[in-house]
Design a protein around this motif. Structure first.
Motif: not given
Length: 478
Positions: A403, A426, A449
């Motif tokens: 992330n 992400s 994402g």
């Protein structure tokens, strides 16, 4: 869509934009309004407190309406919060002179300032007001050139803090300009008309997106994880070289946190991971425990507790943690700039959460050392204002989840293709407009994402990611 991307950009760059505004306030003469407010022809600062009248006397030059050493004038009086949200037009919030002062220059405005509670006191003179305790909200009339230093000097405050989107809270530099930060924020959202910007800046609902505090509020994330805390006598290390000193000690999650009592809320703390470590009774001292982390570079702290009950409570909780086989370390929201060095000797760590910090790339505890975690599977370094993609992360071949959201990233290196085990990636809330071809080689990637970036079209490389069943691209230019 562009406004949403700008909101993300502002989260990382609000301080930079505000720092570019020239400091200082021009001082000119002013009029005294019927209500006692000092209305200057040049931007000054007027504070309306969400509580009863605290003025020392309406129109008195020795009262709140008088000049201060900084040239800022302050009026404290009752402010009603019901009704219209705009401070510029609502008559029950400000007097006519104050509204005229605001309308005289679009660079004047209102900042909502949250802080300590306001104790009700009877007014010294003038109309009687309600003594019902109000919320700790102040409406500060100032200009875009008013600095944090000037606001603090007028209020005898120690500093101001800003919170964006209800997330990270940081202390403002004395030279930053709070109202200019609000104006820049609204401009980045798409508001172009100066009058409209002034009106929206006075909207109290805006505080859910950008909020200023007169004192640092407690971190809700940390509060939820805190098991035990207190001020105790602490000594670092096993030798007698270190002296005993009073310290703030927090048992939070799987870590022991030791900080000076004065700086316990400013991020200056020592973090001792206890998983795999030791907690032992020190028999030569009453109610004393020794806490040690694991690894060849283990750190040790001795803590003397005030009562037997405290001693037993801390011993019981710490004993549960050191015996755990959990390999997750959560250091999010701690204002850290580096990873504690001794943490790198915990080779069993599989999940590392560094979200909402100020991590640097270089240095002994910088992100460049993350490949030393040979078993790491999940890494969260979102909201760290990195500015560049940390290529060292691409050397952690065991990663299955990464992330890097909200880090002001503009490009992704081709080395991303090395992470063949990656399943979740992400990259939301950055400034990406393209993706490297090497990303198409991540055959196990099933969740990607890319929301709130600068993509004008769907990247062609995504067609090669046959395993992706979750793709987020909201808030782009496409």
């Amino acid at each position: 869509m562009g406004s949403f991307m700008a909101m993300e950009e502002e989260e990382n760059n609000a301080a930079v934009a505000a720092a570019k505004i020239q400091a200082g306030i021009k001082k000119e003469g002013g009029d005294v309004g019927d209500s006692g407010a000092c209305i200057d022809r040049q931007p000054d600062t007027v504070v309306h407190q969400a509580g009863p009248n605290l003025a020392a006397g309406r129109g008195s030059r020795s009262g709140p309406g008088a000049h201060s050493a900084t040239g800022i004038r302050v009026l404290k009086r009752n402010m009603k919060r019901n009704g219209s949200r705009s401070c510029v037009t609502r008559k029950t919030r400000f007097g006519s002179r104050e509204r005229d002062w605001l309308k005289g220059d679009t660079q004047r405005g209102c900042v909502c300032l949250y802080g300590g509670t306001v104790d009700p006191q009877p007014p010294a003179s003038g109309p009687q007001t309600s003594c019902t305790p109000q919320t700790d909200l102040q409406l500060v009339l100032c200009s875009t050139k008013t600095t944090v230093e000037e606001l603090c000097a007028q209020r005898d405050g120690q500093g101001l803090y800003v919170q964006l989107h209800g997330d990270l809270i940081r202390r403002l530099d004395p030279s930053e300009h709070p109202l200019q930060m609000v104006y820049d924020y609204l401009t980045s959202m798409g508001y172009a008309d100066p009058v409209r910007v002034q009106h929206e800046a006075a909207n109290s609902d805006l505080s859910c997106l950008i909020r200023f505090y007169s004192e640092r509020p407690a971190n809700p994330d940390q509060q939820e994880r805190t098991l035990l805390k207190g001020v105790f006598s602490v000594r670092k290390g096993k030798t007698q070289l270190h002296k005993w000193a009073e310290r703030q000690v927090i048992f939070c999650g799987t870590c022991l946190i030791v900080a000076s009592v004065k700086d316990s809320l400013a991020g200056k703390m020592h973090i001792l991971p206890l998983v795999g470590g030791k907690v032992e009774e020190v028999k030569r001292r009453q109610h004393c425990l020794m806490f040690s982390s694991a690894g060849s570079q283990a750190q040790t702290y001795f803590v003397i507790f005030d009562t037997l009950a405290d001693y037993q409570r801390w011993h019981r909780q710490a004993s549960k943690v050191v015996s755990q086989t959990v390999n997750l370390v959560d250091l999010s929201c701690y204002s850290l700039e580096t990873v504690p060095e001794y943490l790198f000797y915990c080779q069993d760590i599989t999940h590392l959460n560094l979200r909402h910090n100020f991590m640097s790339l270089q240095g002994p505890g910088g992100l460049q050392n993350l490949p030393r975690f040979s078993q790491l599977k999940s890494l969260n370094i979102s909201h760290n204002r990195l500015g560049v993609f940390p290529e060292c992360v691409c050397e952690i071949l065991t990663l299955t989840e990464l992330n890097l959201s909200c880090n002001n990233l503009h490009t992704i290196p081709m080395q991303i293709g090395n992470l063949q085990s990656l399943q979740t990636l992400s990259l939301d809330g950055n400034h990406l407009s393209s993706l490297p071809e090497e990303l198409g080689g991540l055959l196990q990637l099933n969740s990607l994402g890319l929301s709130f970036n600068n993509f004008c079209h769907i990247p062609a490389v995504l067609e090669r990611l046959s395993a992706v069943d979750k793709l987020a691209m909201a808030g782009n230019r496409a």
